[in-house]
Scaffold this motif. Structure first.
Motif, PDB file in Angstrom:
ATOM      1  N   GLU A 249       0.705  -1.082  -0.096  1.00  0.00           N
ATOM      2  CA  GLU A 249       0.050  -0.079   0.095  1.00  0.00           C
ATOM      3  C   GLU A 249       0.859   1.255   0.132  1.00  0.00           C
ATOM      4  O   GLU A 249       0.374   2.167  -0.740  1.00  0.00           O
ATOM      5  CB  GLU A 249      -1.051  -0.117   1.275  1.00  0.00           C
ATOM      6  CG  GLU A 249      -2.098  -0.926   1.085  1.00  0.00           C
ATOM      7  CD  GLU A 249      -2.793  -1.158   2.167  1.00  0.00           C
ATOM      8  OE1 GLU A 249      -2.427  -0.391   3.315  1.00  0.00           O
ATOM      9  OE2 GLU A 249      -3.849  -1.794   2.330  1.00  0.00           O
ATOM     10  N   ALA A 250       1.969   1.212   0.870  1.00  0.00           N
ATOM     11  CA  ALA A 250       2.944   2.505   0.660  1.00  0.00           C
ATOM     12  C   ALA A 250       3.340   2.550  -0.598  1.00  0.00           C
ATOM     13  O   ALA A 250       3.909   3.806  -0.939  1.00  0.00           O
ATOM     14  CB  ALA A 250       3.963   1.978   2.001  1.00  0.00           C
ATOM     15  N   THR A 251       3.898   1.608  -1.137  1.00  0.00           N
ATOM     16  CA  THR A 251       4.552   1.781  -2.483  1.00  0.00           C
ATOM     17  C   THR A 251       3.617   2.359  -3.525  1.00  0.00           C
ATOM     18  O   THR A 251       3.787   3.111  -4.221  1.00  0.00           O
ATOM     19  CB  THR A 251       4.848   0.219  -3.122  1.00  0.00           C
ATOM     20  OG1 THR A 251       5.648  -0.481  -2.137  1.00  0.00           O
ATOM     21  CG2 THR A 251       5.476   0.318  -4.351  1.00  0.00           C
ATOM     22  N   PHE A 252       2.169   1.944  -3.394  1.00  0.00           N
ATOM     23  CA  PHE A 252       1.034   2.647  -4.252  1.00  0.00           C
ATOM     24  C   PHE A 252       0.875   4.179  -3.751  1.00  0.00           C
ATOM     25  O   PHE A 252       0.956   5.045  -4.706  1.00  0.00           O
ATOM     26  CB  PHE A 252      -0.209   1.944  -4.124  1.00  0.00           C
ATOM     27  CG  PHE A 252      -0.461   0.786  -4.787  1.00  0.00           C
ATOM     28  CD1 PHE A 252      -0.486   0.728  -6.233  1.00  0.00           C
ATOM     29  CD2 PHE A 252      -0.271  -0.617  -4.257  1.00  0.00           C
ATOM     30  CE1 PHE A 252      -0.586  -0.263  -7.074  1.00  0.00           C
ATOM     31  CE2 PHE A 252      -0.603  -1.799  -5.053  1.00  0.00           C
ATOM     32  CZ  PHE A 252      -0.616  -1.771  -6.455  1.00  0.00           C
TER      33      PHE A 252
ATOM     34  N   ASP B 175      -0.508  -3.916 -12.147  1.00  0.00           N
ATOM     35  CA  ASP B 175      -0.737  -4.256 -13.729  1.00  0.00           C
ATOM     36  C   ASP B 175      -1.319  -2.901 -14.151  1.00  0.00           C
ATOM     37  O   ASP B 175      -0.779  -2.596 -15.420  1.00  0.00           O
ATOM     38  CB  ASP B 175      -1.302  -5.412 -14.009  1.00  0.00           C
ATOM     39  CG  ASP B 175      -0.532  -6.869 -13.723  1.00  0.00           C
ATOM     40  OD1 ASP B 175       0.677  -6.523 -13.640  1.00  0.00           O
ATOM     41  OD2 ASP B 175      -1.137  -7.799 -13.765  1.00  0.00           O
ATOM     42  N   ALA B 176      -2.440  -2.512 -13.991  1.00  0.00           N
ATOM     43  CA  ALA B 176      -3.068  -1.681 -14.614  1.00  0.00           C
ATOM     44  C   ALA B 176      -2.292  -0.237 -14.465  1.00  0.00           C
ATOM     45  O   ALA B 176      -2.447   0.670 -15.443  1.00  0.00           O
ATOM     46  CB  ALA B 176      -4.755  -1.380 -13.863  1.00  0.00           C
ATOM     47  N   GLU B 177      -1.505  -0.003 -13.430  1.00  0.00           N
ATOM     48  CA  GLU B 177      -0.890   1.174 -13.247  1.00  0.00           C
ATOM     49  C   GLU B 177       0.484   1.335 -13.776  1.00  0.00           C
ATOM     50  O   GLU B 177       1.148   2.129 -13.556  1.00  0.00           O
ATOM     51  CB  GLU B 177      -0.992   1.652 -11.784  1.00  0.00           C
ATOM     52  CG  GLU B 177      -2.438   1.888 -11.105  1.00  0.00           C
ATOM     53  CD  GLU B 177      -2.873   3.108 -11.791  1.00  0.00           C
ATOM     54  OE1 GLU B 177      -2.277   4.235 -12.123  1.00  0.00           O
ATOM     55  OE2 GLU B 177      -4.126   3.470 -11.766  1.00  0.00           O
ATOM     56  N   GLY B 178       0.934   0.158 -14.148  1.00  0.00           N
ATOM     57  CA  GLY B 178       2.242   0.166 -14.834  1.00  0.00           C
ATOM     58  C   GLY B 178       3.455   0.024 -13.626  1.00  0.00           C
ATOM     59  O   GLY B 178       4.561   0.516 -13.792  1.00  0.00           O
TER      60      GLY B 178
ATOM     61  N   GLY C  25      -6.760  -1.090   1.736  1.00  0.00           N
ATOM     62  CA  GLY C  25      -7.586  -2.122   1.731  1.00  0.00           C
ATOM     63  C   GLY C  25      -7.873  -3.128   1.000  1.00  0.00           C
ATOM     64  O   GLY C  25      -8.807  -3.908   1.058  1.00  0.00           O
ATOM     65  N   MET C  26      -6.939  -2.976  -0.223  1.00  0.00           N
ATOM     66  CA  MET C  26      -7.127  -4.082  -1.073  1.00  0.00           C
ATOM     67  C   MET C  26      -6.544  -5.445  -0.573  1.00  0.00           C
ATOM     68  O   MET C  26      -5.487  -5.251   0.131  1.00  0.00           O
ATOM     69  CB  MET C  26      -6.496  -3.661  -2.337  1.00  0.00           C
ATOM     70  CG  MET C  26      -7.365  -2.643  -3.017  1.00  0.00           C
ATOM     71  SD  MET C  26      -6.186  -2.168  -4.505  1.00  0.00           S
ATOM     72  CE  MET C  26      -7.624  -2.270  -5.749  1.00  0.00           C
ATOM     73  N   ASP C  27      -6.920  -6.554  -1.019  1.00  0.00           N
ATOM     74  CA  ASP C  27      -5.989  -7.741  -0.786  1.00  0.00           C
ATOM     75  C   ASP C  27      -4.956  -7.824  -1.699  1.00  0.00           C
ATOM     76  O   ASP C  27      -5.008  -6.934  -2.810  1.00  0.00           O
ATOM     77  CB  ASP C  27      -6.701  -9.003  -0.945  1.00  0.00           C
ATOM     78  CG  ASP C  27      -7.413  -9.483  -1.979  1.00  0.00           C
ATOM     79  OD1 ASP C  27      -6.843  -9.050  -3.191  1.00  0.00           O
ATOM     80  OD2 ASP C  27      -8.386 -10.174  -2.191  1.00  0.00           O
ATOM     81  N   LEU C  28      -3.959  -8.664  -1.611  1.00  0.00           N
ATOM     82  CA  LEU C  28      -2.717  -8.363  -2.297  1.00  0.00           C
ATOM     83  C   LEU C  28      -2.963  -9.139  -3.876  1.00  0.00           C
ATOM     84  O   LEU C  28      -2.328  -8.438  -4.889  1.00  0.00           O
ATOM     85  CB  LEU C  28      -1.539  -9.799  -1.748  1.00  0.00           C
ATOM     86  CG  LEU C  28      -0.802  -9.254  -0.364  1.00  0.00           C
ATOM     87  CD1 LEU C  28       0.010 -10.151  -0.122  1.00  0.00           C
ATOM     88  CD2 LEU C  28      -0.211  -7.898  -0.808  1.00  0.00           C
ATOM     89  N   TRP C  29      -3.865  -9.881  -4.007  1.00  0.00           N
ATOM     90  CA  TRP C  29      -4.237 -10.184  -5.393  1.00  0.00           C
ATOM     91  C   TRP C  29      -4.893  -9.070  -6.189  1.00  0.00           C
ATOM     92  O   TRP C  29      -4.335  -8.579  -7.283  1.00  0.00           O
ATOM     93  CB  TRP C  29      -5.077 -11.698  -5.599  1.00  0.00           C
ATOM     94  CG  TRP C  29      -4.557 -12.410  -4.697  1.00  0.00           C
ATOM     95  CD1 TRP C  29      -5.147 -13.091  -3.762  1.00  0.00           C
ATOM     96  CD2 TRP C  29      -3.127 -13.211  -4.809  1.00  0.00           C
ATOM     97  NE1 TRP C  29      -4.408 -14.213  -2.901  1.00  0.00           N
ATOM     98  CE2 TRP C  29      -3.064 -13.929  -3.699  1.00  0.00           C
ATOM     99  CE3 TRP C  29      -2.209 -12.830  -5.536  1.00  0.00           C
ATOM    100  CZ2 TRP C  29      -1.884 -14.740  -3.528  1.00  0.00           C
ATOM    101  CZ3 TRP C  29      -0.932 -13.473  -5.408  1.00  0.00           C
ATOM    102  CH2 TRP C  29      -0.755 -14.380  -4.288  1.00  0.00           C
ATOM    103  N   ALA C  30      -5.756  -8.457  -5.464  1.00  0.00           N
ATOM    104  CA  ALA C  30      -6.223  -7.115  -6.237  1.00  0.00           C
ATOM    105  C   ALA C  30      -5.203  -5.894  -6.285  1.00  0.00           C
ATOM    106  O   ALA C  30      -5.130  -5.170  -7.467  1.00  0.00           O
ATOM    107  CB  ALA C  30      -7.392  -6.580  -5.259  1.00  0.00           C
ATOM    108  N   MET C  31      -4.124  -5.850  -5.498  1.00  0.00           N
ATOM    109  CA  MET C  31      -3.357  -5.070  -5.501  1.00  0.00           C
ATOM    110  C   MET C  31      -2.117  -5.292  -6.644  1.00  0.00           C
ATOM    111  O   MET C  31      -1.886  -4.496  -7.417  1.00  0.00           O
ATOM    112  CB  MET C  31      -2.279  -5.021  -4.205  1.00  0.00           C
ATOM    113  CG  MET C  31      -2.766  -4.446  -3.244  1.00  0.00           C
ATOM    114  SD  MET C  31      -1.621  -4.111  -1.899  1.00  0.00           S
ATOM    115  CE  MET C  31      -2.679  -3.957  -0.414  1.00  0.00           C
ATOM    116  N   LEU C  32      -2.049  -6.816  -6.927  1.00  0.00           N
ATOM    117  CA  LEU C  32      -1.156  -7.032  -8.178  1.00  0.00           C
ATOM    118  C   LEU C  32      -1.892  -6.573  -9.347  1.00  0.00           C
ATOM    119  O   LEU C  32      -1.109  -6.294 -10.305  1.00  0.00           O
ATOM    120  CB  LEU C  32      -0.787  -8.501  -8.238  1.00  0.00           C
ATOM    121  CG  LEU C  32       0.301  -8.926  -7.264  1.00  0.00           C
ATOM    122  CD1 LEU C  32       0.287 -10.493  -7.058  1.00  0.00           C
ATOM    123  CD2 LEU C  32       1.493  -8.502  -7.759  1.00  0.00           C
TER     124      LEU C  32
END
Length: 189
Positions: free
Chosen positions: A41-44, A64-67, A53-60
């Protein structure tokens, strides 16, 4: 489908190849997944992207969507490699090496898989290792399991995938590979 000889249903004569899941099957990675999520989350956040609040799979998927896949993957992989170094060996690992062809297919990064296999003297038994970052998709998509089998030069219909989660079972089903649960059944998806 256990048999009388093996409570885990893994009769070496029944399959030409065995593919093992890693975490929860062969070893338990010592990873604090909440800390992983916080660091991701801090990286984002540092890139101005909201992933709270996202789970790790949603974060991955968001990465991808954000490059940002490389940055987020690096954060997760760092935790996984450290957790692999401190992992504990599970009873199923004692079965590894009893089959003609064996591989590992995991949701963990490939490097963490290799660290865990090395830490528990299992590397010599793995003819192929495919992690989350080895192919473009991840379990329950069948491609990681199919790629593991290709690297082992094994046919799906002659193999069995051993795992601990419903996600592993779905992966096998979608790949046309027999499946066996380690232990008493699914640990979760």
């Amino acid at each position: 489908m256990p048999n009388a000889d093996r409570p885990d249903g893994l009769d070496a004569a029944a399959f030409d190849a065995v593919v093992w899941d890693l975490d929860g099957t062969l070893v338990h990675l010592a990873v604090d997944w909440e800390a992983v999520a916080t660091d991701a989350e801090a990286t984002f956040r540092s890139a101005g992207v909201d992933a709270d609040g996202m789970d790790l799979w949603a974060m991955l998927d968001l990465a991808d969507a954000e490059g940002m896949r490389d940055d987020v993957e690096a954060v997760i992989a760092d935790h996984e490699r450290e957790g692999a170094r401190r992992s504990t060996r599970l009873a199923c690992a004692d079965r590894m090496g009893a089959f003609d062809a064996e591989g590992v297919c995991s949701l963990n990064c490939e490097a963490a898989c290799r660290v865990a296999l090395d830490a528990h003297d299992l590397t010599s038994h793995a003819d192929a290792v495919v992690g989350r970052d080895s192919v473009a998709t991840r379990k329950p998509d069948p491609e990681p399991l199919l790629e593991t089998l290709r690297r082992m030069d094994a046919a799906p219909e002659e193999a069995v995938f051993v795992g601990d989660s419903r996600r592993d079972e779905l992966t096998a089903e979608r790949a046309g590979v027999a499946f066996r649960y380690v232990g008493d059944g699914p640990s979760g998806v």
